[in-house]
Design an enzyme around this catalytic site. Sequence first.
Site, PDB file in Angstrom:
ATOM      1  CB  CYS A   2      -0.806  -0.009   1.046  1.00 45.33           C
ATOM      2  SG  CYS A   2      -1.793  -1.335   1.216  1.00 45.33           S
ATOM      3  NE  ARG A  27       4.175   1.976  -1.840  1.00 40.29           N
ATOM      4  CZ  ARG A  27       5.461   1.549  -1.402  1.00 40.29           C
ATOM      5  NH1 ARG A  27       6.587   1.897  -2.244  1.00 40.29           N
ATOM      6  NH2 ARG A  27       5.787   0.674  -0.651  1.00 40.29           N
ATOM      7  CD1 TRP A  76      -2.373  -4.628  -4.953  1.00 41.59           C
ATOM      8  CD2 TRP A  76      -2.229  -6.080  -3.138  1.00 41.59           C
ATOM      9  NE1 TRP A  76      -2.370  -5.946  -5.428  1.00 41.59           N
ATOM     10  CE2 TRP A  76      -2.304  -6.783  -4.236  1.00 41.59           C
ATOM     11  CE3 TRP A  76      -1.850  -6.827  -2.082  1.00 41.59           C
ATOM     12  CZ2 TRP A  76      -2.104  -8.171  -4.427  1.00 41.59           C
ATOM     13  CZ3 TRP A  76      -1.742  -8.132  -2.041  1.00 41.59           C
ATOM     14  CH2 TRP A  76      -1.889  -8.731  -3.191  1.00 41.59           C
ATOM     15  CG  ASN A 100       2.834  -1.011   3.000  1.00 37.00           C
ATOM     16  OD1 ASN A 100       2.143  -1.926   2.550  1.00 37.00           O
ATOM     17  ND2 ASN A 100       3.910  -0.501   2.831  1.00 37.00           N
ATOM     18  N   GLY A 101       1.370  -3.117   5.131  1.00 33.97           N
ATOM     19  CA  GLY A 101       2.095  -4.649   5.900  1.00 33.97           C
ATOM     20  C   GLY A 101       1.066  -5.721   6.066  1.00 33.97           C
ATOM     21  CD  GLU A 482      10.402  -9.200 -17.856  1.00 32.85           C
ATOM     22  OE1 GLU A 482      10.053  -7.915 -17.630  1.00 32.85           O
ATOM     23  OE2 GLU A 482      10.576 -10.209 -16.837  1.00 32.85           O
ATOM     24  CE  LYS A 486       7.572  -6.975 -18.285  1.00 32.76           C
ATOM     25  NZ  LYS A 486       7.562  -6.676 -16.916  1.00 32.76           N
ATOM     26  CD  GLU A 489       3.624  -7.550 -15.594  1.00 29.51           C
ATOM     27  OE1 GLU A 489       3.816  -7.658 -14.300  1.00 29.51           O
ATOM     28  OE2 GLU A 489       4.744  -7.272 -15.931  1.00 29.51           O
ATOM     29  CG  HIS A 505       9.222 -33.465 -24.194  1.00 32.26           C
ATOM     30  ND1 HIS A 505       9.561 -34.706 -24.350  1.00 32.26           N
ATOM     31  CD2 HIS A 505      10.345 -32.589 -24.978  1.00 32.26           C
ATOM     32  CE1 HIS A 505      10.795 -34.983 -24.871  1.00 32.26           C
ATOM     33  NE2 HIS A 505      11.229 -33.610 -25.302  1.00 32.26           N
ATOM     34  CE  LYS A 603       7.576  -0.352 -10.571  1.00 31.96           C
ATOM     35  NZ  LYS A 603       7.791  -0.944 -11.766  1.00 31.96           N
TER      36      LYS A 603
END
Length: 608
Positions: A2, A27, A76, A100-101, A482, A486, A489, A505, A603
């Site tokens: 957050c 965030r 968040w 935040n946490g 990557e 990208k 997301e 396979h 983020k």
Amino acid sequence: MCGIVGYVGDRDASSTLVNALKKLEYRGYDSVGISCLKEGNIETRKTKGRIRDLETFIEGNPFEEDYSCGIGHTRWATHGEPNDVNSHPHGNARISLVHNGIIENHSIIRKQMVEAGYTFYSETDTEVIVKLLDYRISQGDDINHALRYLIHNLEGSYALGVIFSDAPRKIYALRKESPLIVGVGSGENFISSDITAILKYTKSYYDIEEGEIAVISDNEIEILDIDEFAPIERELVTVDWEEDVAEKQGYQHFMLKEIMEQPSVFRRAIKGRISNSKVTFENEGIEDDFFTNIKRVHIVGCGSAYNSGLIMKRTIEKWCRIPVIADIASEFRYNDPILNDDDLVIIISQSGETADSLSALKLAKKRGIRTLAIVNVIGSSIAKLADKVILMQAQIEISVASTKAYFAQLVVGYLVAFKLVDIMGKWNEEYQNLFNEFLTVGDKVKKVLDDISVYQYIASEFYTSSNLFYIGRGLDYYMSLEASLKLKEISYIHCEAYPSGELKHGTISLIEEGTPVFVLASQKNVLEKTVSNAFEVKARGAKVLFISTYDDEMFKDGDYTILVETIHDDLSSMLMVLPIQLIAYFVSSLRGCDIDKPRNLAKSVTVE
């Protein structure tokens, strides 16, 4: 994860907090709120949604008074769904706080507070902090002693900004693992999760360490230890960033702006790190002795940082011929890793606050292993704890999906690899030539970015897809990881990455008529095999796009081809990353996605 901000001064607190929160919305953006304090009165406005929703809510429900002190939060969600009740700040008539946490022992504290007669209204872990604080004060604790009790009894991670009705024009701040700074202004002061939120007002700040209480008023900042509440002297930190680094500067999205900044990122990343045509980290205080007698390297990261670590792993192993293990940070410590005295543990984290990466670093430190942090924030928790630190020099990255920070991680990873080659006595004419070519990367990146129309075209061909695959071999497979991350997301397209030789396979069963398969092909020694794998999927109906540093006849039977600047195979990742970033960006743009703030993401991941 957050974002927290606080303000005390002469400005209007409500608008100042809202403006600062806009710079922290990357965030978290599930819900948002602010509390303002004046002469014993606390008023709170909060809502589910984004900052624009809070602004609308305040317009319809204006504050009853003019305030010049307050706290704010953009969330968040961890405990409790995003809604008005679970949004921050939390409080009562006496207390309001932002957090935040994650409080890991919240259920125990909740039970204790219920037994003490308190009623809970939200599903959050944060509300237990309010009740516990209120309880301690009702039992006779003053504010400092009540906050000290929190520090001794809360388990987990937290950054807290707290205001009290009987402490006018003061904000109290404390932290454990989660980031929080005190911004220093003229006749005004701030708290913030990071400096980006308050660059408009100040470039100077104090760090708050764990086990400290910061007391902020408009003309005074006290940082106190928790034993005797004695003042602590703290060095003032000043950044040289301008406010416009956190602005779009004419681009539609931060992500595109940050992609286009990568030539300058390369220049900053190598600046001061080249001496006598070799790599030096002496300006970072890292002497050559730090890199001697290394028998094995562990590289640890999350998300894009982990993906960059895979490129670094492959490069160090090939050049230095020592074993390198790349680990996802959330798995590292729980796998009870085998760490030896002659190992080096490298932690990669853009924010320097990633909770799982920080935990991995603590484990390595506990085992007595030498540690190196590659981060973008000098005062971050990981930077402070590691033995040595190399800054990425990417400057502020606002878009949740990492682009320029990932690129900077690649560049720094190559610098470390070149350094190890030198230390191990392997430097010769071949590596000198390779290093000279490495120094041209910035110019080659600029050439690739000078014309991005081809990526817009490719995006227009594939943006309606529901499934997509990236394949490659060696470094190209690691870059495919990557690329896949990208795209999914920010566009929400299901996308997977596979070693091209692995398709047979099992995965090839997912290929059907029209399935897009993007083939990364920059490695000459496996080029024929990679192309052969591509035509295996094309024979089963796939639409094939080749992305390569080679202009080869073998690609002519593909459906599409993108050629980037030619470069040595070992260095190709720094150019191959550009097409995958731009394709993801333009696909997401055509799909109408919220590119800079994709759903469910934040983020800086400061919880495990």
